[in-house]
Scaffold this motif. Structure first.
Motif, PDB file in Angstrom:
ATOM      1  N   GLY A  60       0.783  -1.231   0.000  1.00 40.79           N
ATOM      2  CA  GLY A  60       0.000   0.000   0.000  1.00 40.79           C
ATOM      3  C   GLY A  60       0.812   1.276   0.000  1.00 40.79           C
ATOM      4  N   GLY A  61       2.114   1.166   0.061  1.00 44.72           N
ATOM      5  CA  GLY A  61       2.935   2.357   0.027  1.00 44.72           C
ATOM      6  C   GLY A  61       2.916   3.024  -1.338  1.00 44.72           C
ATOM      7  N   GLY A  62       3.487   4.199  -1.401  1.00 40.55           N
ATOM      8  CA  GLY A  62       3.534   4.915  -2.661  1.00 40.55           C
ATOM      9  C   GLY A  62       4.003   6.333  -2.471  1.00 40.55           C
ATOM     10  N   LEU A  63       3.834   7.106  -3.525  1.00 40.92           N
ATOM     11  CA  LEU A  63       4.212   8.518  -3.525  1.00 40.92           C
ATOM     12  C   LEU A  63       2.944   9.359  -3.428  1.00 40.92           C
ATOM     13  CD1 LEU A  63       6.234  10.848  -3.970  1.00 40.92           C
ATOM     14  CD2 LEU A  63       5.917  10.508  -6.438  1.00 40.92           C
ATOM     15  N   VAL A  64       2.930  10.268  -2.474  1.00 35.64           N
ATOM     16  CA  VAL A  64       1.756  11.109  -2.270  1.00 35.64           C
ATOM     17  C   VAL A  64       2.213  12.509  -1.904  1.00 35.64           C
ATOM     18  CG1 VAL A  64       1.580  10.490   0.181  1.00 35.64           C
ATOM     19  CG2 VAL A  64      -0.465  11.213  -1.064  1.00 35.64           C
ATOM     20  N   GLN A  65       1.404  13.494  -2.243  1.00 40.43           N
ATOM     21  CA  GLN A  65       1.721  14.871  -1.877  1.00 40.43           C
ATOM     22  C   GLN A  65       1.383  15.127  -0.417  1.00 40.43           C
ATOM     23  OE1 GLN A  65      -0.366  17.339  -4.735  1.00 40.43           O
ATOM     24  NE2 GLN A  65       1.453  17.453  -6.029  1.00 40.43           N
ATOM     25  N   ALA A  66       2.051  16.095   0.153  1.00 38.38           N
ATOM     26  CA  ALA A  66       1.761  16.488   1.529  1.00 38.38           C
ATOM     27  C   ALA A  66       0.278  16.827   1.657  1.00 38.38           C
ATOM     28  CB  ALA A  66       2.613  17.687   1.922  1.00 38.38           C
ATOM     29  N   GLY A  67      -0.306  16.370   2.751  1.00 37.01           N
ATOM     30  CA  GLY A  67      -1.728  16.549   2.967  1.00 37.01           C
ATOM     31  C   GLY A  67      -2.570  15.401   2.452  1.00 37.01           C
ATOM     32  N   GLY A  68      -1.968  14.528   1.690  1.00 32.02           N
ATOM     33  CA  GLY A  68      -2.682  13.395   1.132  1.00 32.02           C
ATOM     34  C   GLY A  68      -2.793  12.239   2.098  1.00 32.02           C
ATOM     35  N   TYR A  69      -3.243  11.099   1.568  1.00 34.97           N
ATOM     36  CA  TYR A  69      -3.449   9.949   2.438  1.00 34.97           C
ATOM     37  C   TYR A  69      -3.054   8.660   1.711  1.00 34.97           C
ATOM     38  CZ  TYR A  69      -7.646   9.234  -0.375  1.00 34.97           C
ATOM     39  OH  TYR A  69      -8.507   9.022  -1.420  1.00 34.97           O
ATOM     40  N   LEU A  70      -2.773   7.662   2.522  1.00 33.35           N
ATOM     41  CA  LEU A  70      -2.510   6.308   2.059  1.00 33.35           C
ATOM     42  C   LEU A  70      -3.045   5.335   3.098  1.00 33.35           C
ATOM     43  CD1 LEU A  70       1.229   6.463   0.848  1.00 33.35           C
ATOM     44  CD2 LEU A  70      -0.767   6.088  -0.601  1.00 33.35           C
ATOM     45  N   ARG A  71      -3.377   4.142   2.656  1.00 33.20           N
ATOM     46  CA  ARG A  71      -3.731   3.085   3.587  1.00 33.20           C
ATOM     47  C   ARG A  71      -2.806   1.901   3.348  1.00 33.20           C
ATOM     48  NH1 ARG A  71      -9.200  -0.508   4.584  1.00 33.20           N
ATOM     49  NH2 ARG A  71      -8.527  -1.516   2.649  1.00 33.20           N
ATOM     50  N   LEU A  72      -2.061   1.577   4.356  1.00 35.21           N
ATOM     51  CA  LEU A  72      -1.175   0.415   4.297  1.00 35.21           C
ATOM     52  C   LEU A  72      -1.932  -0.821   4.784  1.00 35.21           C
ATOM     53  CD1 LEU A  72       2.124   1.899   5.767  1.00 35.21           C
ATOM     54  CD2 LEU A  72       1.227   2.014   3.429  1.00 35.21           C
ATOM     55  N   SER A  73      -1.611  -1.939   4.191  1.00 34.55           N
ATOM     56  CA  SER A  73      -2.186  -3.214   4.604  1.00 34.55           C
ATOM     57  C   SER A  73      -1.080  -4.167   5.031  1.00 34.55           C
ATOM     58  CB  SER A  73      -2.974  -3.857   3.452  1.00 34.55           C
ATOM     59  OG  SER A  73      -4.071  -3.054   3.082  1.00 34.55           O
ATOM     60  N   CYS A  74      -1.413  -5.039   5.935  1.00 35.36           N
ATOM     61  CA  CYS A  74      -0.484  -6.061   6.404  1.00 35.36           C
ATOM     62  C   CYS A  74      -1.221  -7.397   6.369  1.00 35.36           C
ATOM     63  CB  CYS A  74      -0.006  -5.741   7.814  1.00 35.36           C
ATOM     64  SG  CYS A  74       1.131  -6.954   8.519  1.00 35.36           S
ATOM     65  N   ALA A  75      -0.960  -8.169   5.354  1.00 37.76           N
ATOM     66  CA  ALA A  75      -1.625  -9.461   5.189  1.00 37.76           C
ATOM     67  C   ALA A  75      -0.827 -10.546   5.898  1.00 37.76           C
ATOM     68  CB  ALA A  75      -1.758  -9.786   3.711  1.00 37.76           C
ATOM     69  N   ALA A  76      -1.526 -11.355   6.677  1.00 37.01           N
ATOM     70  CA  ALA A  76      -0.869 -12.399   7.452  1.00 37.01           C
ATOM     71  C   ALA A  76      -1.282 -13.772   6.971  1.00 37.01           C
ATOM     72  CB  ALA A  76      -1.214 -12.244   8.925  1.00 37.01           C
ATOM     73  N   SER A  77      -0.357 -14.680   6.994  1.00 33.78           N
ATOM     74  CA  SER A  77      -0.651 -16.073   6.670  1.00 33.78           C
ATOM     75  C   SER A  77       0.027 -16.940   7.727  1.00 33.78           C
ATOM     76  CB  SER A  77      -0.132 -16.429   5.281  1.00 33.78           C
ATOM     77  OG  SER A  77       1.262 -16.237   5.201  1.00 33.78           O
ATOM     78  N   GLY A  78      -0.397 -18.153   7.801  1.00 28.36           N
ATOM     79  CA  GLY A  78       0.181 -19.038   8.798  1.00 28.36           C
ATOM     80  C   GLY A  78      -0.766 -19.204   9.967  1.00 28.36           C
ATOM     81  N   ARG A  79      -0.252 -19.079  11.167  1.00 23.00           N
ATOM     82  CA  ARG A  79      -1.056 -19.304  12.348  1.00 23.00           C
ATOM     83  C   ARG A  79      -2.091 -18.206  12.546  1.00 23.00           C
ATOM     84  NH1 ARG A  79       2.873 -21.986  16.909  1.00 23.00           N
ATOM     85  NH2 ARG A  79       3.646 -23.678  15.621  1.00 23.00           N
ATOM     86  N   THR A  80      -2.972 -18.404  13.468  1.00 24.64           N
ATOM     87  CA  THR A  80      -4.111 -17.528  13.676  1.00 24.64           C
ATOM     88  C   THR A  80      -3.672 -16.101  13.920  1.00 24.64           C
ATOM     89  OG1 THR A  80      -5.291 -19.384  14.639  1.00 24.64           O
ATOM     90  CG2 THR A  80      -6.213 -17.197  14.980  1.00 24.64           C
ATOM     91  N   PHE A  81      -4.081 -15.235  13.034  1.00 24.62           N
ATOM     92  CA  PHE A  81      -3.707 -13.826  13.088  1.00 24.62           C
ATOM     93  C   PHE A  81      -4.184 -13.186  14.375  1.00 24.62           C
ATOM     94  CE2 PHE A  81      -2.470  -9.838  11.576  1.00 24.62           C
ATOM     95  CZ  PHE A  81      -3.524  -8.936  11.609  1.00 24.62           C
ATOM     96  N   SER A  82      -5.357 -13.555  14.833  1.00 27.88           N
ATOM     97  CA  SER A  82      -5.938 -12.923  16.018  1.00 27.88           C
ATOM     98  C   SER A  82      -5.180 -13.250  17.300  1.00 27.88           C
ATOM     99  CB  SER A  82      -7.401 -13.326  16.178  1.00 27.88           C
ATOM    100  OG  SER A  82      -7.514 -14.727  16.322  1.00 27.88           O
ATOM    101  N   SER A  83      -4.238 -14.163  17.211  1.00 25.10           N
ATOM    102  CA  SER A  83      -3.435 -14.526  18.379  1.00 25.10           C
ATOM    103  C   SER A  83      -2.311 -13.541  18.636  1.00 25.10           C
ATOM    104  CB  SER A  83      -2.824 -15.923  18.190  1.00 25.10           C
ATOM    105  OG  SER A  83      -3.813 -16.898  18.052  1.00 25.10           O
ATOM    106  N   TYR A  84      -2.105 -12.606  17.736  1.00 29.00           N
ATOM    107  CA  TYR A  84      -0.952 -11.715  17.794  1.00 29.00           C
ATOM    108  C   TYR A  84      -1.359 -10.263  17.956  1.00 29.00           C
ATOM    109  CZ  TYR A  84       1.393 -15.803  15.897  1.00 29.00           C
ATOM    110  OH  TYR A  84       1.869 -17.068  15.709  1.00 29.00           O
TER     111      TYR A  84
END
Length: 123
Positions: free
Chosen positions: A7-31
């Motif tokens: 989700g990273g990228g180049l944006v102008q000041a005042g702008g917005y971005l949303r980063l995502s963190c996708a998990a695989s493997g064991r239960t994500f909710s455990s962390y």
């Protein structure tokens, strides 16, 4: 658990971005989930963390009121919504997961790390 940030990228000041963190493997909710960043020539620093249920969050002062950390355990994904971005937010952003009870801001408390995603904010 394996983590992949995106989700990273180049944006102008005042702008917005949303980063995502996708998990695989064991239960994500455990962390606990955290976001960190490393600007050029600087050490990696804590940005935000969220509890297993998503009910508790904590931010570093410089992003309070601008960034929001969240998670969707059903989708095994965490997020970092970044609004009102500033050039000082330019960095490689990393997501991390902790098996601990309280991970807080300490990098050593996080056991799993994703690869970084570059965020560049132009003035």
């Amino acid at each position: 658990v394996q983590l992949q940030a995106s989700g990273g990228g180049l944006v102008q000041a005042g702008g917005y971005l949303r980063l995502s963190c996708a998990a695989s493997g064991r239960t994500f909710s455990s962390y606990l989930l955290g976001w960190f960043r490393q600007a050029p020539g600087k050490e990696r620093e804590f940005v935000a963390t969220i509890s297993r249920s998503g009910g508790g969050t904590y931010y570093t002062d410089s992003v309070k009121g601008r960034f929001t950390i969240s998670r969707d355990n059903a989708k095994n994904t965490g997020y970092l919504q970044m609004n009102s971005l500033k050039p000082d937010d330019t960095a490689v952003y990393y997501c991390a997961a902790s098996r601990g009870v309280l991970a807080g801001t300490g990098q050593d408390n996080y056991h799993y790390w994703g690869q970084g995603t570059q965020v560049t904010v132009s003035s």
